[in-house]
Design a protein around this motif. Sequence first.
Motif, mmCIF file in Angstrom:
data_model
loop_
_atom_site.group_PDB
_atom_site.id
_atom_site.type_symbol
_atom_site.label_atom_id
_atom_site.label_comp_id
_atom_site.label_asym_id
_atom_site.label_seq_id
_atom_site.Cartn_x
_atom_site.Cartn_y
_atom_site.Cartn_z
ATOM 1 N N LEU A 61 0.842 -1.197 0.000
ATOM 2 C CA LEU A 61 0.000 0.000 0.000
ATOM 3 C C LEU A 61 0.877 1.248 0.000
ATOM 4 O O LEU A 61 1.874 1.303 0.720
ATOM 5 N N PRO A 62 0.525 2.248 -0.779
ATOM 6 C CA PRO A 62 1.363 3.453 -0.851
ATOM 7 C C PRO A 62 1.127 4.370 0.348
ATOM 8 O O PRO A 62 0.154 5.097 0.414
ATOM 9 N N LEU A 63 2.017 4.305 1.300
ATOM 10 C CA LEU A 63 1.921 5.116 2.510
ATOM 11 C C LEU A 63 3.326 5.291 3.052
ATOM 12 O O LEU A 63 4.121 4.364 3.014
ATOM 13 N N GLY A 64 3.637 6.465 3.554
ATOM 14 C CA GLY A 64 4.944 6.712 4.144
ATOM 15 C C GLY A 64 4.836 6.832 5.651
ATOM 16 O O GLY A 64 3.927 7.474 6.160
ATOM 17 N N SER A 65 5.758 6.213 6.358
ATOM 18 C CA SER A 65 5.705 6.246 7.812
ATOM 19 C C SER A 65 6.611 7.308 8.422
ATOM 20 O O SER A 65 6.471 7.640 9.597
ATOM 21 N N GLU A 66 7.521 7.855 7.649
ATOM 22 C CA GLU A 66 8.464 8.825 8.192
ATOM 23 C C GLU A 66 7.780 10.051 8.796
ATOM 24 O O GLU A 66 8.203 10.520 9.853
ATOM 25 N N PRO A 67 6.728 10.600 8.166
ATOM 26 C CA PRO A 67 6.076 11.758 8.792
ATOM 27 C C PRO A 67 5.512 11.443 10.180
ATOM 28 O O PRO A 67 5.608 12.280 11.084
ATOM 29 N N ALA A 68 4.967 10.257 10.378
ATOM 30 C CA ALA A 68 4.423 9.898 11.693
ATOM 31 C C ALA A 68 5.534 9.828 12.730
ATOM 32 O O ALA A 68 5.386 10.315 13.859
ATOM 33 N N VAL A 69 6.665 9.230 12.359
ATOM 34 C CA VAL A 69 7.799 9.143 13.277
ATOM 35 C C VAL A 69 8.314 10.543 13.595
ATOM 36 O O VAL A 69 8.530 10.892 14.760
ATOM 37 N N PHE A 70 8.494 11.337 12.559
ATOM 38 C CA PHE A 70 9.039 12.680 12.761
ATOM 39 C C PHE A 70 8.124 13.536 13.635
ATOM 40 O O PHE A 70 8.595 14.225 14.538
ATOM 41 N N LEU A 71 6.825 13.484 13.375
ATOM 42 C CA LEU A 71 5.901 14.316 14.159
ATOM 43 C C LEU A 71 5.883 13.905 15.628
ATOM 44 O O LEU A 71 5.824 14.772 16.506
ATOM 45 N N LEU A 72 5.963 12.624 15.915
ATOM 46 C CA LEU A 72 6.000 12.184 17.303
ATOM 47 C C LEU A 72 7.279 12.657 17.985
ATOM 48 O O LEU A 72 7.247 13.180 19.098
ATOM 49 N N VAL A 73 8.393 12.511 17.291
ATOM 50 C CA VAL A 73 9.674 12.927 17.867
ATOM 51 C C VAL A 73 9.748 14.446 17.978
ATOM 52 O O VAL A 73 10.305 14.981 18.937
ATOM 53 N N LYS A 74 9.164 15.127 17.027
ATOM 54 C CA LYS A 74 9.129 16.597 17.077
ATOM 55 C C LYS A 74 8.319 17.061 18.286
ATOM 56 O O LYS A 74 8.706 18.003 18.973
ATOM 57 N N ALA A 75 7.206 16.375 18.568
ATOM 58 C CA ALA A 75 6.370 16.738 19.715
ATOM 59 C C ALA A 75 7.059 16.417 21.030
ATOM 60 O O ALA A 75 6.886 17.137 22.017
ATOM 61 N N ASP A 76 7.846 15.335 21.063
ATOM 62 C CA ASP A 76 8.533 14.927 22.284
ATOM 63 C C ASP A 76 9.880 14.315 21.900
ATOM 64 O O ASP A 76 9.967 13.119 21.621
ATOM 65 N N PRO A 77 10.959 15.127 21.891
ATOM 66 C CA PRO A 77 12.271 14.634 21.467
ATOM 67 C C PRO A 77 12.773 13.426 22.262
ATOM 68 O O PRO A 77 13.567 12.647 21.757
ATOM 69 N N SER A 78 12.290 13.245 23.492
ATOM 70 C CA SER A 78 12.732 12.082 24.266
ATOM 71 C C SER A 78 12.186 10.777 23.670
ATOM 72 O O SER A 78 12.604 9.688 24.068
ATOM 73 N N MET A 79 11.268 10.874 22.728
ATOM 74 C CA MET A 79 10.679 9.692 22.092
ATOM 75 C C MET A 79 11.470 9.245 20.855
ATOM 76 O O MET A 79 11.021 8.360 20.133
ATOM 77 N N PHE A 80 12.657 9.840 20.617
ATOM 78 C CA PHE A 80 13.434 9.503 19.420
ATOM 79 C C PHE A 80 13.650 7.998 19.298
ATOM 80 O O PHE A 80 13.234 7.379 18.318
ATOM 81 N N TRP A 81 14.316 7.390 20.275
ATOM 82 C CA TRP A 81 14.628 5.962 20.163
ATOM 83 C C TRP A 81 13.401 5.082 20.257
ATOM 84 O O TRP A 81 13.278 4.130 19.467
ATOM 85 N N PRO A 82 12.458 5.354 21.178
ATOM 86 C CA PRO A 82 11.251 4.508 21.159
ATOM 87 C C PRO A 82 10.512 4.575 19.823
ATOM 88 O O PRO A 82 10.071 3.546 19.302
ATOM 89 N N ALA A 83 10.396 5.773 19.252
ATOM 90 C CA ALA A 83 9.686 5.914 17.969
ATOM 91 C C ALA A 83 10.429 5.197 16.849
ATOM 92 O O ALA A 83 9.818 4.504 16.033
ATOM 93 N N VAL A 84 11.736 5.361 16.805
ATOM 94 C CA VAL A 84 12.537 4.715 15.763
ATOM 95 C C VAL A 84 12.453 3.198 15.889
ATOM 96 O O VAL A 84 12.277 2.483 14.897
ATOM 97 N N LEU A 85 12.557 2.691 17.112
ATOM 98 C CA LEU A 85 12.510 1.236 17.300
ATOM 99 C C LEU A 85 11.123 0.667 17.003
ATOM 100 O O LEU A 85 11.005 -0.383 16.356
#
Length: 161
Positions: free
Chosen positions: A37-61
């Motif tokens: 399915l054509p969908l990108g996940s990077e914006p969801a990861v980036f927006l979560l990390v942008k809202a809370d930088p401490s979520m970098f590694w949890p979001a990436v993992l």
Amino acid sequence: MEQFLQSAIHGLLATMALPQVGLAAVFIVALVSATLLPLGSEPAVFLLVKADPSMFWPAVLVATVGNSLGGAISWWMGYAAEQAYEQAKRERPPNPRALRWLEQFGAKACLLSWLPVVGDPLCAVAGWLKLPFWPCVAYMAVGKLMRYVLMTASLLWVFPP
């Protein structure tokens, strides 16, 4: 009615921004985006990390696990498609250059599953060719982890919190 819609959308966005809900959303988006399915996940990861930088590694993992699981689903879809094809007793199509390349590199080719456009079908073709499942998933996970780390870190560098 318009006020209700605005309130509902605002509430949904506020809920999605919560780390516990945000991680689930990132997982689902990453899983679905790794299928055909054509969908990108990077914006969801980036927006979560942008809202809370401490979520970098949890979001990436979480995104890596979801995207790798989606790649595994694509592998199984390719495997099932090949099985159905064989049961129909049709002749196998000619082996084009890309298939020969994939057969030559084997499971290691799944390291490229992070690439846009070709990455997701690559997982399905790996299943079609019956490349070993777990090595394919391992290479998918490594490639996808590198993509999420580099993309999210780059975006954070460009758009600091």
